[in-house]
Design a protein around this motif. Structure first.
Motif, PDB file in Angstrom:
ATOM      1  N   PRO A   1       0.808  -1.226   0.000  1.00  0.00           N
ATOM      2  CA  PRO A   1       0.000   0.000   0.000  1.00  0.00           C
ATOM      3  C   PRO A   1       0.835   1.268   0.000  1.00  0.00           C
ATOM      4  O   PRO A   1       0.381   2.314  -0.462  1.00  0.00           O
ATOM      5  CB  PRO A   1      -0.816  -0.131   1.294  1.00  0.00           C
ATOM      6  N   ALA A   2       2.070   1.192   0.513  1.00  0.00           N
ATOM      7  CA  ALA A   2       2.939   2.372   0.563  1.00  0.00           C
ATOM      8  C   ALA A   2       3.829   2.493  -0.666  1.00  0.00           C
ATOM      9  O   ALA A   2       4.591   3.451  -0.785  1.00  0.00           O
ATOM     10  CB  ALA A   2       3.803   2.331   1.821  1.00  0.00           C
ATOM     11  N   GLY A   3       3.754   1.523  -1.584  1.00  0.00           N
ATOM     12  CA  GLY A   3       4.613   1.546  -2.761  1.00  0.00           C
ATOM     13  C   GLY A   3       5.430   0.269  -2.857  1.00  0.00           C
ATOM     14  O   GLY A   3       5.180  -0.710  -2.144  1.00  0.00           O
ATOM     15  N   LEU A   4       6.422   0.265  -3.733  1.00  0.00           N
ATOM     16  CA  LEU A   4       7.261  -0.909  -3.921  1.00  0.00           C
ATOM     17  C   LEU A   4       8.203  -1.093  -2.737  1.00  0.00           C
ATOM     18  O   LEU A   4       8.743  -0.130  -2.203  1.00  0.00           O
ATOM     19  CB  LEU A   4       8.075  -0.775  -5.205  1.00  0.00           C
ATOM     20  N   ALA A   5       8.406  -2.352  -2.348  1.00  0.00           N
ATOM     21  CA  ALA A   5       9.278  -2.654  -1.216  1.00  0.00           C
ATOM     22  C   ALA A   5       9.853  -4.050  -1.394  1.00  0.00           C
ATOM     23  O   ALA A   5       9.379  -4.844  -2.211  1.00  0.00           O
ATOM     24  CB  ALA A   5       8.515  -2.550   0.099  1.00  0.00           C
ATOM     25  N   GLY A   6      10.873  -4.353  -0.610  1.00  0.00           N
ATOM     26  CA  GLY A   6      11.549  -5.640  -0.728  1.00  0.00           C
ATOM     27  C   GLY A   6      10.883  -6.765   0.021  1.00  0.00           C
ATOM     28  O   GLY A   6      11.339  -7.911  -0.040  1.00  0.00           O
ATOM     29  N   SER A   7       9.796  -6.470   0.736  1.00  0.00           N
ATOM     30  CA  SER A   7       9.070  -7.493   1.485  1.00  0.00           C
ATOM     31  C   SER A   7       7.615  -7.073   1.608  1.00  0.00           C
ATOM     32  O   SER A   7       7.314  -5.874   1.649  1.00  0.00           O
ATOM     33  CB  SER A   7       9.676  -7.656   2.886  1.00  0.00           C
TER      34      SER A   7
ATOM     35  N   PHE B   1      12.419   1.750  -7.400  1.00  0.00           N
ATOM     36  CA  PHE B   1      11.234   2.051  -6.606  1.00  0.00           C
ATOM     37  C   PHE B   1      11.488   3.160  -5.588  1.00  0.00           C
ATOM     38  O   PHE B   1      10.561   3.618  -4.927  1.00  0.00           O
ATOM     39  CB  PHE B   1      10.705   0.793  -5.906  1.00  0.00           C
ATOM     40  N   VAL B   2      12.755   3.583  -5.428  1.00  0.00           N
ATOM     41  CA  VAL B   2      13.068   4.778  -4.646  1.00  0.00           C
ATOM     42  C   VAL B   2      13.772   5.773  -5.557  1.00  0.00           C
ATOM     43  O   VAL B   2      14.209   5.436  -6.658  1.00  0.00           O
ATOM     44  CB  VAL B   2      13.962   4.462  -3.421  1.00  0.00           C
ATOM     45  N   ASP B   3      13.880   7.001  -5.090  1.00  0.00           N
ATOM     46  CA  ASP B   3      14.534   8.047  -5.876  1.00  0.00           C
ATOM     47  C   ASP B   3      15.968   8.217  -5.400  1.00  0.00           C
ATOM     48  O   ASP B   3      16.215   8.420  -4.206  1.00  0.00           O
ATOM     49  CB  ASP B   3      13.774   9.367  -5.731  1.00  0.00           C
ATOM     50  N   TRP B   4      16.915   8.114  -6.336  1.00  0.00           N
ATOM     51  CA  TRP B   4      18.337   8.278  -6.047  1.00  0.00           C
ATOM     52  C   TRP B   4      18.806   9.596  -6.651  1.00  0.00           C
ATOM     53  O   TRP B   4      18.608   9.844  -7.833  1.00  0.00           O
ATOM     54  CB  TRP B   4      19.145   7.133  -6.658  1.00  0.00           C
TER      55      TRP B   4
ATOM     56  N   LEU C   1      24.558  11.835  -1.093  1.00  0.00           N
ATOM     57  CA  LEU C   1      23.616  10.931  -1.745  1.00  0.00           C
ATOM     58  C   LEU C   1      22.282  11.066  -1.028  1.00  0.00           C
ATOM     59  O   LEU C   1      22.198  10.861   0.188  1.00  0.00           O
ATOM     60  CB  LEU C   1      24.114   9.486  -1.659  1.00  0.00           C
ATOM     61  N   VAL C   2      21.239  11.414  -1.772  1.00  0.00           N
ATOM     62  CA  VAL C   2      19.909  11.604  -1.203  1.00  0.00           C
ATOM     63  C   VAL C   2      18.990  10.515  -1.760  1.00  0.00           C
ATOM     64  O   VAL C   2      18.792  10.420  -2.977  1.00  0.00           O
ATOM     65  CB  VAL C   2      19.344  12.995  -1.537  1.00  0.00           C
ATOM     66  N   VAL C   3      18.459   9.690  -0.870  1.00  0.00           N
ATOM     67  CA  VAL C   3      17.554   8.611  -1.262  1.00  0.00           C
ATOM     68  C   VAL C   3      16.211   8.875  -0.599  1.00  0.00           C
ATOM     69  O   VAL C   3      16.136   9.029   0.625  1.00  0.00           O
ATOM     70  CB  VAL C   3      18.088   7.232  -0.827  1.00  0.00           C
ATOM     71  N   THR C   4      15.140   8.929  -1.383  1.00  0.00           N
ATOM     72  CA  THR C   4      13.811   9.178  -0.833  1.00  0.00           C
ATOM     73  C   THR C   4      12.861   8.060  -1.225  1.00  0.00           C
ATOM     74  O   THR C   4      12.938   7.502  -2.319  1.00  0.00           O
ATOM     75  CB  THR C   4      13.244  10.527  -1.322  1.00  0.00           C
ATOM     76  N   GLY C   5      11.968   7.738  -0.307  1.00  0.00           N
ATOM     77  CA  GLY C   5      10.977   6.696  -0.526  1.00  0.00           C
ATOM     78  C   GLY C   5      10.164   6.511   0.734  1.00  0.00           C
ATOM     79  O   GLY C   5      10.300   7.269   1.696  1.00  0.00           O
ATOM     80  N   THR C   6       9.324   5.493   0.759  1.00  0.00           N
ATOM     81  CA  THR C   6       8.550   5.204   1.958  1.00  0.00           C
ATOM     82  C   THR C   6       9.454   4.523   2.986  1.00  0.00           C
ATOM     83  O   THR C   6      10.524   4.007   2.642  1.00  0.00           O
ATOM     84  CB  THR C   6       7.368   4.278   1.636  1.00  0.00           C
ATOM     85  N   PRO C   7       9.040   4.476   4.258  1.00  0.00           N
ATOM     86  CA  PRO C   7       9.856   3.777   5.262  1.00  0.00           C
ATOM     87  C   PRO C   7      10.134   2.327   4.891  1.00  0.00           C
ATOM     88  O   PRO C   7      11.257   1.841   5.063  1.00  0.00           O
ATOM     89  CB  PRO C   7       9.000   3.886   6.536  1.00  0.00           C
ATOM     90  N   ASP C   8       9.128   1.606   4.370  1.00  0.00           N
ATOM     91  CA  ASP C   8       9.337   0.213   3.977  1.00  0.00           C
ATOM     92  C   ASP C   8      10.315   0.103   2.820  1.00  0.00           C
ATOM     93  O   ASP C   8      11.138  -0.814   2.766  1.00  0.00           O
ATOM     94  CB  ASP C   8       8.010  -0.438   3.585  1.00  0.00           C
ATOM     95  N   GLN C   9      10.227   1.022   1.876  1.00  0.00           N
ATOM     96  CA  GLN C   9      11.134   0.985   0.733  1.00  0.00           C
ATOM     97  C   GLN C   9      12.574   1.218   1.167  1.00  0.00           C
ATOM     98  O   GLN C   9      13.488   0.525   0.719  1.00  0.00           O
ATOM     99  CB  GLN C   9      10.708   2.034  -0.297  1.00  0.00           C
TER     100      GLN C   9
END
Length: 209
Positions: free
Chosen positions: A80-86, A180-183, A194-202
């Motif tokens: 529900p929060a977007g793409l994630a590894g689990s 699935f995250v922004d690099w 290096l700035v990485v943004t995404g949801t907490p799960d991502q």
């Protein structure tokens, strides 16, 4: 009930799923968890392994998608929060409990370039291990500060003659395999950022920082 957690060495996301399974199954002595390492491409083909991590409930993959490739690759899930590894804790509770997912937990397969669930990372196991080694070497040489936020990670590196190009090369690979995250590289300071943004799960799925 028997749950099989399939994984291969070189993809860290299975450990996140393993920890979430432990939380979901706390107080469930009736459930047996088996961890199965998939070592070769031949094993992956024989097992119809769609990437790490894969969870089977009594032999059935509740997150299976007919379009997902078979092979040794890191698996990325739609949450529900977007793409994630689990899958999320709520998604795991739903499939283990046998109940239909709620509207907040269920994620419909979208139409577009990333159809279905899950999606495989582009890196092969050997390339993934090499990328991890490159990151570790770069961090050992240049890392000096990490700023952690809920949806944003800023990693500060020393600027040297070759560090900027090495960081660009690393980020170029990550942008392809973990899109699935922004690099982003912030090059407007005395140091490299290096700035990485995404949801907490991502961000948790990446295992960076």
């Amino acid at each position: 009930m028997e749950i099989t957690l399939q994984y291969f060495d070189g993809c860290p996301n299975w450990e996140v799923l393993d920890q979430r399974l432990a939380k979901v199954l706390d107080g469930r002595p009736d459930v047996r968890v088996v961890r199965q390492r998939v070592e070769t491409a031949e094993d992956a083909a024989r097992l119809r392994f769609h990437g790490a991590p894969t969870v089977l409930i009594d032999g059935v993959d509740p997150f299976a998608d007919e379009h997902a490739p078979v092979g040794l690759a890191c698996r990325v899930f739609r949450t529900p929060a977007g793409l994630a590894g689990s899958p999320t804790l709520d998604q795991l509770r739903a499939v283990i409990g046998g109940a239909p997912m709620s509207a907040a937990t269920r994620v419909e397969s979208p139409v577009g370039p990333l159809p279905g669930l899950p999606i495989a990372c582009a890196l092969t196991p050997s390339a993934g291990k090499e990328q991890v080694q490159r990151w570790r070497a770069f961090d050992d040489e240049h890392l000096f500060e990490v700023e952690r936020g809920e949806t944003r990670l800023v990693v500060h590196y020393a600027r040297t003659d070759d560090s900027a190009q090495r960081l660009r090369d690393l980020v170029a690979t990550e942008s392809e395999c973990c899109s699935f995250v922004d690099w982003r590289i912030d090059d407007d300071h005395d140091d490299l950022r290096l700035v990485v943004t995404g949801t907490p799960d991502q961000l948790a799925a990446l295992g960076v920082g």
